[in-house]
Design a protein around this motif. Structure first.
Motif, PDB file in Angstrom:
ATOM      1  N   TYR A   1       0.826  -1.208   0.000  1.00 41.20           N
ATOM      2  CA  TYR A   1       0.000   0.000   0.000  1.00 41.20           C
ATOM      3  C   TYR A   1       0.863   1.261   0.000  1.00 41.20           C
ATOM      4  CZ  TYR A   1       1.040   0.837   4.967  1.00 41.20           C
ATOM      5  OH  TYR A   1       1.675   1.102   6.159  1.00 41.20           O
ATOM      6  N   THR A   2       0.307   2.326  -0.535  1.00 43.95           N
ATOM      7  CA  THR A   2       0.891   3.665  -0.429  1.00 43.95           C
ATOM      8  C   THR A   2      -0.195   4.611   0.043  1.00 43.95           C
ATOM      9  OG1 THR A   2       2.453   3.252  -2.245  1.00 43.95           O
ATOM     10  CG2 THR A   2       2.028   5.549  -1.665  1.00 43.95           C
ATOM     11  N   ILE A   3       0.069   5.301   1.140  1.00 48.01           N
ATOM     12  CA  ILE A   3      -0.872   6.310   1.623  1.00 48.01           C
ATOM     13  C   ILE A   3      -0.713   7.545   0.751  1.00 48.01           C
ATOM     14  CG2 ILE A   3      -1.579   7.750   3.564  1.00 48.01           C
ATOM     15  CD1 ILE A   3      -2.121   4.838   4.072  1.00 48.01           C
ATOM     16  N   THR A   4      -1.769   7.939   0.077  1.00 47.29           N
ATOM     17  CA  THR A   4      -1.698   9.063  -0.852  1.00 47.29           C
ATOM     18  C   THR A   4      -2.139  10.375  -0.220  1.00 47.29           C
ATOM     19  OG1 THR A   4      -3.903   8.486  -1.686  1.00 47.29           O
ATOM     20  CG2 THR A   4      -2.004   7.592  -2.863  1.00 47.29           C
ATOM     21  N   LYS A   5      -3.000  10.298   0.789  1.00 47.43           N
ATOM     22  CA  LYS A   5      -3.411  11.528   1.460  1.00 47.43           C
ATOM     23  C   LYS A   5      -3.993  11.196   2.828  1.00 47.43           C
ATOM     24  CE  LYS A   5      -8.113  11.790  -0.426  1.00 47.43           C
ATOM     25  NZ  LYS A   5      -9.110  12.634  -1.112  1.00 47.43           N
ATOM     26  N   ILE A   6      -3.870  12.148   3.725  1.00 47.61           N
ATOM     27  CA  ILE A   6      -4.473  12.041   5.055  1.00 47.61           C
ATOM     28  C   ILE A   6      -5.038  13.412   5.425  1.00 47.61           C
ATOM     29  CG2 ILE A   6      -3.988  11.856   7.524  1.00 47.61           C
ATOM     30  CD1 ILE A   6      -2.245   9.542   7.041  1.00 47.61           C
TER      31      ILE A   6
END
Length: 241
Positions: A89-94
């Protein structure tokens, strides 16, 4: 003067898998994004001190999906499920509201492979369907979003944690492929027809089943995440909380 509980909170050590973030940091969203991406190799191997197993492969004992509207009116039980690819997974935004413990995440998964056992009962169009056996599925280029609604929780030692009250999940797939091995319909004619139907109508099936799938997946991960969050005091990952 600090009380005993506060002194105890101050002695918590930050484990290597956590990058602490501060509520007062104007760039807290970027900090939390770094924290979630930093977790990836630890989630691959599992984190023993908070009883988090490896997420790749991720093992799920049971998922139940029920859809009572539209062309697919079925109840599907999936068990002994194994999902591979979650650690990529890659977190793209928070977007975090840390005052109210609400966190919105966007993330991508390039490829997810799932296998396990299934039981399906219901109707497809006007035709009754009963099927049971093994299933395999591949999902490519998964875009997903999660919304975490939390609240502060104190244990008997007055140590503060975040507890997830509600979790919402949504996803979008670019490509998918399904395969089932039906052990009820031994002639294989129905089994092969179901395989053809699944793959020829994959987008429509996913669209029909998405609300049920979102609810089932969110229910599982709410329990999974709470088991971790309720072992990580707020002071560990939000030192100024």
């Amino acid at each position: 003067m600090t009380n005993a509980a506060e002194e105890k909170n101050e002695t918590f050590k930050t484990p290597e898998y956590i990058i602490p973030c501060y509520k007062a940091d104007p760039e807290i969203n970027k900090c939390l994004q770094r924290t979630f991406n930093h977790l990836r190799p630890y989630l691959l191997s599992g984190i023993q001190d908070i009883n988090v197993p490896s997420i790749d492969p991720l093992k799920i004992d049971k998922l139940v999906m029920e859809n009572g509207q539209g062309a697919l009116r079925i109840r599907a039980l999936f068990h002994n499920v194994t999902a591979s690819g979650g650690s990529n997974y890659t977190i793209t935004k928070i977007k975090a509201d840390v005052v109210n413990y609400n966190i919105e995440l966007g993330f991508k998964l390039p490829r997810v492979e799932i296998k396990g056992k299934y039981e399906v009962n219901g109707n497809v169009l006007l035709f009754p369907v009963r099927s049971k056996g093994d299933f395999w599925a591949i999902f490519l280029d998964v875009d997903a979003a999660a919304k975490i609604y939390g609240k502060e929780f104190k244990d008997k030692n007055n140590t503060r944690f975040m507890k997830i009250e509600k979790l919402l999940i949504d996803f979008r797939l670019q490509k998918s492929r399904f395969r089932v091995r039906d052990i009820i319909n031994h002639g294989n004619i129905i089994g092969e027809a179901m395989n053809q139907f699944l793959n020829s109508n994959a987008n429509e099936i996913i669209a029909e089943m998405k609300p049920a799938a979102n609810a089932a997946i969110a229910k599982h991960f709410k329990g999974f995440l709470n088991s971790a969050f309720l072992k990580l005091p707020l002071k560990v990952w939000l030192p100024d909380a």
